[in-house]
Design a protein around this motif. Structure first.
Motif, PDB file in Angstrom:
ATOM      1  N   GLY A 153      30.986  29.371  39.622  1.00 35.68           N
ATOM      2  CA  GLY A 153      31.878  30.465  38.826  1.00 35.68           C
ATOM      3  C   GLY A 153      32.322  31.812  39.467  1.00 35.68           C
ATOM      4  N   GLY A 154      31.624  31.673  41.038  1.00 44.25           N
ATOM      5  CA  GLY A 154      31.989  32.720  41.748  1.00 44.25           C
ATOM      6  C   GLY A 154      33.078  33.980  41.304  1.00 44.25           C
ATOM      7  N   SER A 155      34.075  33.132  41.177  1.00 44.31           N
ATOM      8  CA  SER A 155      34.887  34.156  40.994  1.00 44.31           C
ATOM      9  C   SER A 155      35.882  34.606  39.376  1.00 44.31           C
ATOM     10  CB  SER A 155      36.996  33.371  41.753  1.00 44.31           C
ATOM     11  OG  SER A 155      37.102  32.811  40.948  1.00 44.31           O
ATOM     12  N   SER A 156      34.514  34.476  38.554  1.00 42.96           N
ATOM     13  CA  SER A 156      34.705  34.736  37.225  1.00 42.96           C
ATOM     14  C   SER A 156      34.483  36.666  37.446  1.00 42.96           C
ATOM     15  CB  SER A 156      33.737  34.417  36.796  1.00 42.96           C
ATOM     16  OG  SER A 156      32.656  34.742  37.340  1.00 42.96           O
ATOM     17  N   GLY A 157      35.217  37.054  35.578  1.00 42.43           N
ATOM     18  CA  GLY A 157      34.767  38.354  35.556  1.00 42.43           C
ATOM     19  C   GLY A 157      33.210  38.712  36.267  1.00 42.43           C
ATOM     20  N   ILE A 158      32.436  37.920  35.804  1.00 46.22           N
ATOM     21  CA  ILE A 158      30.769  37.426  35.537  1.00 46.22           C
ATOM     22  C   ILE A 158      30.471  37.180  38.238  1.00 46.22           C
ATOM     23  CG2 ILE A 158      29.385  36.638  35.671  1.00 46.22           C
ATOM     24  CD1 ILE A 158      29.151  37.914  32.713  1.00 46.22           C
ATOM     25  N   GLY A 159      30.530  36.794  37.910  1.00 41.05           N
ATOM     26  CA  GLY A 159      30.784  36.058  39.372  1.00 41.05           C
ATOM     27  C   GLY A 159      31.459  37.809  39.958  1.00 41.05           C
ATOM     28  N   THR A 160      32.462  37.696  40.599  1.00 36.47           N
ATOM     29  CA  THR A 160      32.584  38.443  41.287  1.00 36.47           C
ATOM     30  C   THR A 160      32.272  39.746  41.059  1.00 36.47           C
ATOM     31  OG1 THR A 160      34.501  39.447  39.353  1.00 36.47           O
ATOM     32  CG2 THR A 160      35.263  38.147  41.106  1.00 36.47           C
ATOM     33  N   THR A 161      31.551  40.401  39.594  1.00 36.19           N
ATOM     34  CA  THR A 161      30.581  41.680  39.471  1.00 36.19           C
ATOM     35  C   THR A 161      29.013  41.467  40.484  1.00 36.19           C
ATOM     36  OG1 THR A 161      31.175  41.960  37.484  1.00 36.19           O
ATOM     37  CG2 THR A 161      28.802  43.124  37.676  1.00 36.19           C
ATOM     38  N   ALA A 162      28.491  39.456  40.258  1.00 30.05           N
ATOM     39  CA  ALA A 162      27.172  38.916  40.487  1.00 30.05           C
ATOM     40  C   ALA A 162      27.424  38.951  42.225  1.00 30.05           C
ATOM     41  CB  ALA A 162      26.974  38.209  40.410  1.00 30.05           C
ATOM     42  N   ILE A 163      28.634  39.409  42.664  1.00 23.92           N
ATOM     43  CA  ILE A 163      28.039  39.437  44.443  1.00 23.92           C
ATOM     44  C   ILE A 163      27.601  40.444  44.414  1.00 23.92           C
ATOM     45  CG2 ILE A 163      29.871  38.898  46.715  1.00 23.92           C
ATOM     46  CD1 ILE A 163      31.731  36.785  44.564  1.00 23.92           C
ATOM     47  N   GLN A 164      29.299  41.280  43.903  1.00 23.67           N
ATOM     48  CA  GLN A 164      28.813  42.883  44.896  1.00 23.67           C
ATOM     49  C   GLN A 164      27.702  42.980  44.348  1.00 23.67           C
ATOM     50  OE1 GLN A 164      33.030  45.084  44.192  1.00 23.67           O
ATOM     51  NE2 GLN A 164      33.241  43.098  41.997  1.00 23.67           N
ATOM     52  N   LEU A 165      27.277  43.127  43.352  1.00 21.27           N
ATOM     53  CA  LEU A 165      25.678  43.922  43.218  1.00 21.27           C
ATOM     54  C   LEU A 165      25.029  43.168  43.512  1.00 21.27           C
ATOM     55  CD1 LEU A 165      25.619  44.742  39.204  1.00 21.27           C
ATOM     56  CD2 LEU A 165      25.593  45.890  40.664  1.00 21.27           C
ATOM     57  N   VAL A 289      22.879  50.726  38.545  1.00 20.07           N
ATOM     58  CA  VAL A 289      24.580  50.218  38.555  1.00 20.07           C
ATOM     59  C   VAL A 289      25.522  51.825  38.511  1.00 20.07           C
ATOM     60  CG1 VAL A 289      26.312  48.983  38.349  1.00 20.07           C
ATOM     61  CG2 VAL A 289      23.927  48.178  37.911  1.00 20.07           C
ATOM     62  N   LEU A 290      26.045  52.171  37.384  1.00 22.18           N
ATOM     63  CA  LEU A 290      27.078  53.347  37.573  1.00 22.18           C
ATOM     64  C   LEU A 290      27.354  53.689  38.687  1.00 22.18           C
ATOM     65  CD1 LEU A 290      27.237  54.875  34.226  1.00 22.18           C
ATOM     66  CD2 LEU A 290      28.308  53.072  35.379  1.00 22.18           C
ATOM     67  N   PRO A 291      26.190  54.587  39.566  1.00 25.36           N
ATOM     68  CA  PRO A 291      26.237  54.972  41.149  1.00 25.36           C
ATOM     69  C   PRO A 291      26.888  54.937  41.687  1.00 25.36           C
ATOM     70  CG  PRO A 291      23.612  55.653  40.676  1.00 25.36           C
ATOM     71  CD  PRO A 291      24.570  54.888  39.109  1.00 25.36           C
ATOM     72  N   LEU A 292      26.656  52.716  41.779  1.00 22.87           N
ATOM     73  CA  LEU A 292      27.501  52.419  42.876  1.00 22.87           C
ATOM     74  C   LEU A 292      28.662  51.687  42.250  1.00 22.87           C
ATOM     75  CD1 LEU A 292      25.333  49.371  43.087  1.00 22.87           C
ATOM     76  CD2 LEU A 292      25.083  50.678  44.670  1.00 22.87           C
ATOM     77  N   LEU A 293      29.480  52.172  41.103  1.00 27.66           N
ATOM     78  CA  LEU A 293      30.255  52.079  40.819  1.00 27.66           C
ATOM     79  C   LEU A 293      30.994  53.130  41.128  1.00 27.66           C
ATOM     80  CD1 LEU A 293      29.866  50.763  37.545  1.00 27.66           C
ATOM     81  CD2 LEU A 293      32.091  49.704  38.875  1.00 27.66           C
ATOM     82  N   ALA A 294      30.206  54.555  40.576  1.00 27.36           N
ATOM     83  CA  ALA A 294      31.106  55.755  41.227  1.00 27.36           C
ATOM     84  C   ALA A 294      31.331  56.109  42.455  1.00 27.36           C
ATOM     85  CB  ALA A 294      30.205  57.139  40.374  1.00 27.36           C
ATOM     86  N   ALA A 295      30.851  56.069  42.961  1.00 21.65           N
ATOM     87  CA  ALA A 295      30.344  55.978  44.840  1.00 21.65           C
ATOM     88  C   ALA A 295      31.862  54.500  45.284  1.00 21.65           C
ATOM     89  CB  ALA A 295      29.281  55.739  45.359  1.00 21.65           C
ATOM     90  N   GLY A 296      32.169  53.786  44.298  1.00 18.67           N
ATOM     91  CA  GLY A 296      33.510  53.062  45.000  1.00 18.67           C
ATOM     92  C   GLY A 296      32.321  51.749  45.583  1.00 18.67           C
ATOM     93  N   LYS A 297      31.232  51.052  45.705  1.00 14.60           N
ATOM     94  CA  LYS A 297      30.287  50.313  46.529  1.00 14.60           C
ATOM     95  C   LYS A 297      30.275  48.958  45.223  1.00 14.60           C
ATOM     96  CE  LYS A 297      27.614  53.454  49.214  1.00 14.60           C
ATOM     97  NZ  LYS A 297      25.720  53.688  49.084  1.00 14.60           N
ATOM     98  N   VAL A 298      31.035  49.271  44.268  1.00 16.92           N
ATOM     99  CA  VAL A 298      31.592  48.131  43.568  1.00 16.92           C
ATOM    100  C   VAL A 298      32.412  48.846  42.561  1.00 16.92           C
ATOM    101  CG1 VAL A 298      30.094  47.159  41.706  1.00 16.92           C
ATOM    102  CG2 VAL A 298      28.751  47.446  43.817  1.00 16.92           C
ATOM    103  N   LYS A 299      33.198  47.113  42.346  1.00 18.19           N
ATOM    104  CA  LYS A 299      34.451  47.763  41.709  1.00 18.19           C
ATOM    105  C   LYS A 299      35.182  46.347  41.353  1.00 18.19           C
ATOM    106  CE  LYS A 299      38.861  49.401  43.072  1.00 18.19           C
ATOM    107  NZ  LYS A 299      39.177  49.256  41.800  1.00 18.19           N
TER     108      LYS A 299
END
Length: 331
Positions: A153-165, A289-299
């Motif tokens: 389920g890579g395109s789900s909300g969980i999946g898209t987050t898991a790929i990036q992290l 995780v929050l530093p990665l979100l703040a830096a735009g590395k995970v969106k």
């Protein structure tokens, strides 16, 4: 508290059933108790457990609101007694055990994170997926740098987050998805390999891509016959983490592989965990995780937003599985 309204609009579940049973209702604005804050909701994430709850298959835990919604973003409208960290007006996002589909929602202060520079719509899509992915992939699954993660389920909300992290922490990522569009979206997010499960056998593809070794960690929300196939696709000492059963929770499995490969098969649910458990996950997410979100590395990947009153349409879209990423309600 005096400036707060006494009533609010919330989405109730008229009776267990299809999306049409979600109806706007007037409810009293809740008051925060010990350790709680009241959030003026600006946006709320829509998740599969909300759909399960609407169908009558996933009742809220004792003491939780019967209003659906497990994650929100907004401003703090009121504080319970002795809250030190937060103040009224702070922009926050929170994991909640219910009540998110409403104009105001109670949150446990320790399950609340600062929004910082994220837009509210993005922030509302963060807590449920990041808490779930961090705990299951990195804590339970123990994913390490240079290992391979397979996400069903890579395109789900969980999946898209898991790929990036997973990519941010140096892992190789394989995903399964149900269409070429979804596979392409996963590749754009950084997936090294996207497998269309309707036309390809993920076990054979994963084996070929790892020179026969198999994958180190598998995040599975499907269950059913995927359980036995995961055992085949896993490497020696592989870790399989179960977070849902969109197929069946029952399967016939050859457990010999569990012994021969020394596999670990674990799983968890988030909603029923203790406040202390969720608070501990929140602190780690804040640090890692929050530093990665703040830096735009995970969106967060936002597919579509709906006004709160159109929650039924949001659920109909989720059940169509046409979406890639998250569906969010705006208030």
């Amino acid at each position: 508290m005096s400036t707060l309204p006494t009533q609010m609009t919330a989405i109730g579940i008229r009776t267990p059933g299809g999306p049409e049973v979600l109806v706007p209702e007037e409810r009293p604005v809740p008051k925060p108790g010990e350790g709680e804050i009241l959030i003026r909701v600006r946006a709320a994430g829509v998740n599969r457990p909300d759909v399960m709850q609407r169908k009558g298959l996933y009742p809220p835990p004792p003491g939780a609101s019967d209003i659906p919604g497990l994650e929100v973003s907004g401003e703090i409208a009121a504080l319970g007694p002795a809250i030190k960290r937060w103040k009224e007006g702070d922009r926050v996002m929170a994991l909640v055990s219910g009540g998110g589909y409403a104009e105001y929602c109670l949150a446990v202060a320790t399950h609340t994170l600062a929004v910082s520079t994220l837009p509210f719509i993005d922030a509302a899509a963060v807590p449920e997926t990041t808490f779930t992915v961090w705990h299951n992939v990195f804590e339970r699954g123990g994913l390490k740098e240079d290992e391979t993660l397979l996400v069903h389920g890579g395109s789900s909300g969980i999946g898209t987050t898991a790929i990036q992290l997973a990519k941010q922490f140096g892992a190789k990522v394989f995903v399964t998805a149900g269409s070429e569009d979804k596979c392409e979206a996963c590749r754009k997010l950084g997936a090294d390999l996207a497998i269309n499960y309707k036309t390809e056998d993920f076990v054979a593809v994963c084996k070929a891509a790892t020179d026969g070794k198999g994958v180190d960690v598998i995040l599975d929300m499907v269950g059913g016959d995927y359980i036995g196939r995961n055992y085949e696709a896993a490497a020696v000492e592989g870790r399989i983490v179960q977070i849902a059963f969109q197929g069946s929770a029952k399967a016939e499995v050859n457990f010999m592989r569990l012994m021969l490969k020394r596999l670990h098969h674990t799983g968890s649910t988030l909603r029923s965990r203790s406040n202390a458990d969720k608070g501990a996950i929140a602190r780690t997410v804040e640090d890692r995780v929050l530093p990665l979100l703040a830096a735009g590395k995970v969106k967060p990947v936002i597919y579509k937003t709906f006004p709160l009153r159109e929650a039924a349409a949001a659920h109909a879209l989720m059940e169509s599985s046409a979406h890639i990423g998250k569906i969010v309600l705006t208030v």
